[in-house]
Design a protein around this motif. Structure first.
Motif, PDB file in Angstrom:
ATOM      1  N   ASP A 318       0.810  -1.219   0.000  1.00 16.42           N
ATOM      2  CA  ASP A 318       0.000   0.000   0.000  1.00 16.42           C
ATOM      3  C   ASP A 318       0.845   1.272   0.000  1.00 16.42           C
ATOM      4  O   ASP A 318       0.308   2.377   0.136  1.00 16.42           O
ATOM      5  CB  ASP A 318      -0.955   0.003   1.200  1.00 16.42           C
ATOM      6  CG  ASP A 318      -0.224  -0.071   2.535  1.00 16.42           C
ATOM      7  OD1 ASP A 318       1.015  -0.022   2.542  1.00 16.42           O
ATOM      8  OD2 ASP A 318      -0.908  -0.209   3.573  1.00 16.42           O
ATOM      9  N   LYS A 320       3.218   2.182   2.205  1.00 13.67           N
ATOM     10  CA  LYS A 320       3.609   2.667   3.530  1.00 13.67           C
ATOM     11  C   LYS A 320       4.857   1.929   4.030  1.00 13.67           C
ATOM     12  O   LYS A 320       5.070   0.758   3.712  1.00 13.67           O
ATOM     13  CB  LYS A 320       2.472   2.498   4.536  1.00 13.67           C
ATOM     14  CG  LYS A 320       1.237   3.353   4.218  1.00 13.67           C
ATOM     15  CD  LYS A 320       0.147   3.123   5.222  1.00 13.67           C
ATOM     16  CE  LYS A 320      -1.017   4.083   4.999  1.00 13.67           C
ATOM     17  NZ  LYS A 320      -1.623   3.967   3.671  1.00 13.67           N
ATOM     18  N   ASP A 337       4.705   7.358   3.723  1.00 11.19           N
ATOM     19  CA  ASP A 337       3.678   6.876   2.799  1.00 11.19           C
ATOM     20  C   ASP A 337       3.999   7.432   1.419  1.00 11.19           C
ATOM     21  O   ASP A 337       3.925   8.644   1.195  1.00 11.19           O
ATOM     22  CB  ASP A 337       2.288   7.315   3.259  1.00 11.19           C
ATOM     23  CG  ASP A 337       1.173   6.718   2.396  1.00 11.19           C
ATOM     24  OD1 ASP A 337       1.501   5.983   1.434  1.00 11.19           O
ATOM     25  OD2 ASP A 337      -0.008   6.973   2.678  1.00 11.19           O
ATOM     26  N   SER A 339       2.525   6.160  -1.503  1.00 13.13           N
ATOM     27  CA  SER A 339       1.364   5.961  -2.382  1.00 13.13           C
ATOM     28  C   SER A 339       1.598   4.957  -3.500  1.00 13.13           C
ATOM     29  O   SER A 339       0.739   4.793  -4.367  1.00 13.13           O
ATOM     30  CB  SER A 339       0.915   7.306  -3.005  1.00 13.13           C
ATOM     31  OG  SER A 339       0.638   8.239  -1.976  1.00 13.13           O
ATOM     32  N   SER A 340       2.737   4.292  -3.501  1.00 12.21           N
ATOM     33  CA  SER A 340       3.038   3.251  -4.483  1.00 12.21           C
ATOM     34  C   SER A 340       3.741   2.115  -3.758  1.00 12.21           C
ATOM     35  O   SER A 340       4.390   2.332  -2.722  1.00 12.21           O
ATOM     36  CB  SER A 340       3.934   3.789  -5.603  1.00 12.21           C
ATOM     37  OG  SER A 340       3.302   4.843  -6.311  1.00 12.21           O
TER      38      SER A 340
END
Length: 517
Positions: A318, A320, A337, A339-340
């Motif tokens: 996710d 993170k 985080d 985002s990829s």
């Protein structure tokens, strides 16, 4: 103040929510301690697991679904080169000195290895050794061995120096392997190899660890290739990390949980991996050694340990990065985080020491690989031949960042013990050479005076013809002097031999003390 940082790489999500998702995918340099913060990023780079390598000045990222490797210069903060290869690169590992004289080991989708000398551009390719792609690589702390794993369930152990040798000699002994072939193959797993690693030891007692989709984790002896122990795990592993003191192994799973394999779970006076009883009996890991967090269900793609071995970092699907406390065996915090999916985590060396050692070499720009046809050996080579592989234009392009050792005629301004100077000097220290020349001159003068007695006793040749001459008494005295000189010479030679013996013994004792340190 000590600063601890790490490098994280991401890949493009399989299902992109927006058309511009790739611009946010890249490689990030993130500070971990004392204050977590993003330091820099390199965009438009999508890397799979095990496809990132880091040196002191560069980042290497094999691109997903492409046959190229992106090279980033961390000093200048930009992309330095895009290096194409004839095959898709599926894994990366770094061997040698990370300051300059490093070798990048690349695993390809057809099951071969490529070795790229970053400072010369020399490229060596091995024959196909796996039936499928090489998806994981690991280099031991001495940079003498590399282990490769593949979905075909096989492991290959390679010796790096023979692969880089300029001349490969083929033995007539059929029991000896061909050059550019593995030292040994390990095939105890029955499913795809998902992760490999080495212990942190530098001796022959070091270990290698492999995890497979057959739900086993095997500890191997590096020197013999034998299985030291087999651990049965509850699920298919995705990645693993080794404790800096070789006390434990941490495994990441697809449900976001972490399994710890504690080698010293049972109290023992010796290394439990050396117990012959345990080598024959697999161990089923207890459920209590698996760390869960109910709110985390994202698969773990990579693991990395902090410098002191008390914090575990996990990269998730996710995007993170989470931290886990090893002493309490619990989730600690969310660190970042992106985002990829986070596919790789690599910890950087500590910075902030008051007097850090300065690297002797610095690589400002990598030299793009040159294909050497004579270095790419096929599997049909016959025994009993020799291969000369010395390139015609072999150039080593680095900067020397420290003072070079002075030649024999120079004087060094740094004062260091004579033994240490003799041990580290490229040839012989000046003081040692002068002392040796003085001793040789002294011995030469003594030998010349002993071998030429006529200069001191001119009447000696007439001894046999002057028996009745009054000068015979002086000739007899000269003969006695010559005999005394020879006796003195023998005594001095004996004393010199004894002194040399004592000096050799003292040097041996000092070497032994240096090795013990």
């Amino acid at each position: 103040m000590l600063v601890e940082s790490f490098v994280a790489s991401t890949r493009k999500p399989e299902v992109s929510k927006t058309a511009t998702a790739l611009k946010d995918v890249g490689i990030h340099i993130h500070e971990f301690q004392p204050i977590p913060a993003l330091k820099s990023s390199f965009k438009k780079s999508s890397t799979q697991k095990n496809c990132l390598a880091v040196t002191a000045t560069h980042l290497f990222a094999a691109q997903a679904d492409k046959s190229v490797v992106h090279v980033y210069n961390t000093d200048r903060g930009n992309q330095e080169a895009v290096v194409p290869f004839p095959e898709k690169i599926t894994s990366l590992a770094l061997a040698g000195e990370p300051d300059g004289a490093a070798v990048l080991v690349l695993g390809t989708e057809v099951g071969r290895l490529i070795l790229w000398e970053l400072a010369t551009g020399r490229q060596i390719s091995t024959p196909q050794s796996h039936l499928q792609a090489v998806t994981c690589l690991a280099v031991d702390p001495t940079s003498n061995f590399v282990i490769s794993g593949s979905p075909d369930s096989s492991l290959n152990l390679w010796a790096i120096p023979p692969l880089l040798s300029f001349t490969a000699s083929l033995s007539n002994d059929p029991s000896q392997p061909l050059p550019f072939s593995p030292v040994r193959s390990l095939s105890n797993h029955r499913a795809a190899i998902s992760a490999v690693a080495f212990g942190y030891g530098s001796s022959k007692t070091n270990i290698a660890i492999s995890a497979s989709d057959d739900n086993t984790c095997i500890i191997w002896s590096l020197s013999s290739g034998e299985i030291l122990h087999t651990y049965l795990i509850q699920d298919s592993p995705h990645c693993l990390a080794v404790d800096p003191a070789n006390r434990a192994v941490y495994i990441g799973y697809g449900d976001g949980s972490i399994q710890v394999i504690d080698f010293y779970r049972r109290p023992s006076l010796s290394n439990p991996l050396d117990a012959s009883v345990l080598q024959r009996t697999p161990t089923q890991l207890p459920a209590s050694d698996r760390w869960h967090l109910e709110s985390i269900a994202s698969p773990i793609l990579c693991l990395e340990l902090s410098y002191d071995g008390t914090t575990l970092l996990s990269g998730h699907e996710d995007g993170k990065i989470r931290t886990w406390s090893i002493p309490t065996k619990t989730f600690f915090s969310q660190l970042a985080d992106f985002s990829s999916p986070v596919t790789n985590l690599l910890m950087l060396p500590l910075s902030g020491f008051p007097n850090p050692p300065q690297p002797k070499l610095k690589l400002h720009n990598v030299v793009k690989p040159r294909y050497e046809s004579s270095l790419n050996i096929d599997g049909g080579m016959s025994k009993g031949s020799a291969i000369s592989t010395m390139p015609a234009n072999y150039t080593f392009s680095v900067q020397f960042t420290s003072t070079l050792p002075l030649p024999a005629g120079g004087r060094s301004s740094s004062a260091q013990p004579s033994f240490q100077e003799s041990l580290t000097h490229p040839s012989f220290p000046t003081a040692l050479l002068e002392e040796g020349i003085a001793e040789l001159e002294s011995l030469s003068a003594t030998a010349q005076s002993n071998s030429n007695p006529n200069t001191q006793t001119p009447s000696l040749p007439s001894i046999n013809n002057t028996n009745n001459d009054p000068s015979s008494s002086s000739s007899s005295s000269s003969a006695e002097d010559l005999s005394a000189l020879r006796a003195e010479n023998a005594r001095l030679t004996s004393e010199l031999a004894a002194a040399l013996s004592r000096q050799r013994k003292a040097v041996a004792e000092m070497l032994e003390l240096e090795c013990m340190r």
